[in-house]
Scaffold this motif. Structure first.
Motif, PDB file in Angstrom:
ATOM      1  N   ALA A 102      -8.334   2.970   5.526  1.00 30.06           N
ATOM      2  CA  ALA A 102      -8.744   4.337   5.892  1.00 30.06           C
ATOM      3  C   ALA A 102      -7.954   4.908   7.073  1.00 30.06           C
ATOM      4  CB  ALA A 102     -10.240   4.386   6.171  1.00 30.06           C
ATOM      5  N   CYS A 140      -5.141  -3.048   0.018  1.00 28.27           N
ATOM      6  CA  CYS A 140      -4.966  -1.771  -0.683  1.00 28.27           C
ATOM      7  C   CYS A 140      -6.154  -1.409  -1.559  1.00 28.27           C
ATOM      8  CB  CYS A 140      -3.702  -1.809  -1.538  1.00 28.27           C
ATOM      9  SG  CYS A 140      -2.212  -2.171  -0.602  1.00 28.27           S
ATOM     10  N   GLU A 141      -6.960  -2.385  -1.921  1.00 24.43           N
ATOM     11  CA  GLU A 141      -8.124  -2.123  -2.765  1.00 24.43           C
ATOM     12  C   GLU A 141      -9.414  -1.977  -1.967  1.00 24.43           C
ATOM     13  OE1 GLU A 141      -8.158  -5.193  -5.709  1.00 24.43           O
ATOM     14  OE2 GLU A 141      -6.300  -4.493  -6.627  1.00 24.43           O
ATOM     15  N   ASP A 142      -9.320  -2.085  -0.655  1.00 27.90           N
ATOM     16  CA  ASP A 142     -10.489  -1.954   0.218  1.00 27.90           C
ATOM     17  C   ASP A 142     -10.310  -0.688   1.062  1.00 27.90           C
ATOM     18  OD1 ASP A 142     -12.675  -2.264   1.885  1.00 27.90           O
ATOM     19  OD2 ASP A 142     -11.794  -3.902   3.041  1.00 27.90           O
ATOM     20  N   ALA A 143     -11.037   0.349   0.696  1.00 26.30           N
ATOM     21  CA  ALA A 143     -10.871   1.653   1.350  1.00 26.30           C
ATOM     22  C   ALA A 143     -11.092   1.586   2.853  1.00 26.30           C
ATOM     23  CB  ALA A 143     -11.811   2.674   0.720  1.00 26.30           C
ATOM     24  N   SER A 144     -12.031   0.783   3.295  1.00 28.90           N
ATOM     25  CA  SER A 144     -12.311   0.741   4.734  1.00 28.90           C
ATOM     26  C   SER A 144     -11.170   0.098   5.518  1.00 28.90           C
ATOM     27  CB  SER A 144     -13.622   0.016   5.005  1.00 28.90           C
ATOM     28  OG  SER A 144     -13.537  -1.341   4.615  1.00 28.90           O
ATOM     29  N   SER A 145     -10.430  -0.815   4.915  1.00 28.64           N
ATOM     30  CA  SER A 145      -9.344  -1.472   5.651  1.00 28.64           C
ATOM     31  C   SER A 145      -8.087  -0.607   5.736  1.00 28.64           C
ATOM     32  CB  SER A 145      -9.002  -2.830   5.030  1.00 28.64           C
ATOM     33  OG  SER A 145      -8.291  -2.679   3.825  1.00 28.64           O
ATOM     34  N   CYS A 181       0.835  -1.206   0.000  1.00 31.58           N
ATOM     35  CA  CYS A 181       0.000   0.000   0.000  1.00 31.58           C
ATOM     36  C   CYS A 181       0.868   1.254   0.000  1.00 31.58           C
ATOM     37  CB  CYS A 181      -0.941   0.002   1.200  1.00 31.58           C
ATOM     38  SG  CYS A 181      -2.200  -1.292   1.177  1.00 31.58           S
ATOM     39  N   ILE A 198      -4.528   6.399   5.731  1.00 33.17           N
ATOM     40  CA  ILE A 198      -4.482   7.374   4.641  1.00 33.17           C
ATOM     41  C   ILE A 198      -4.453   8.771   5.251  1.00 33.17           C
ATOM     42  CG2 ILE A 198      -5.743   8.330   2.668  1.00 33.17           C
ATOM     43  CD1 ILE A 198      -4.632   5.623   2.045  1.00 33.17           C
ATOM     44  N   PHE A 229       0.387   4.127  -2.693  1.00 32.44           N
ATOM     45  CA  PHE A 229      -0.144   5.434  -2.317  1.00 32.44           C
ATOM     46  C   PHE A 229       0.922   6.444  -1.906  1.00 32.44           C
ATOM     47  CE2 PHE A 229      -3.627   2.396  -1.391  1.00 32.44           C
ATOM     48  CZ  PHE A 229      -4.512   2.842  -2.352  1.00 32.44           C
ATOM     49  N   TYR A 232       0.773   9.503   0.784  1.00 31.93           N
ATOM     50  CA  TYR A 232      -0.594   9.514   1.318  1.00 31.93           C
ATOM     51  C   TYR A 232      -0.854   8.366   2.296  1.00 31.93           C
ATOM     52  CZ  TYR A 232      -1.573  12.878  -2.358  1.00 31.93           C
ATOM     53  OH  TYR A 232      -1.546  13.976  -3.169  1.00 31.93           O
TER      54      TYR A 232
END
Length: 84
Positions: free
Chosen positions: A75, A68-73, A40, A78, A44, A47
């Motif tokens: 968040a 890395c493809e699951d925003a909630s995991s 990740c 970031i 990113f 970020y």
């Protein structure tokens, strides 16, 4: 008496094997978690808080693996970069 000693030794060996297997599983999860944090971070860049992610992996023993493809995991890791 000898049978009881053998059973006790066998039981201790089995318990030791389970303890080793359990600790190995935990370290495998931590390793996967940390590798995902590194991936990740590569994706990113600035970020993504890679160190915080890795610290969380160790703290929770790999139970919360970032994807890395699951925003909630990811968040919590970031960050917004301020423009100066």
């Amino acid at each position: 008496m000898k049978n009881q000693t053998r059973v006790t030794i066998l039981l201790l060996v089995v318990l030791a094997a389970f303890a080793i297997a359990a600790s190995t599983g935990s370290s495998n999860r931590i390793g996967v978690c940390i590798r995902n944090c590194a991936q990740c971070k590569k994706m990113f860049g600035a970020y993504f808080e890679g160190q915080l992610c890795a610290d969380t992996c160790v703290k929770f023993k790999g139970k919360l693996i970032p994807d890395c493809e699951d925003a909630s995991s990811i968040a919590p890791f970031i960050t917004k970069i301020d423009d100066e």
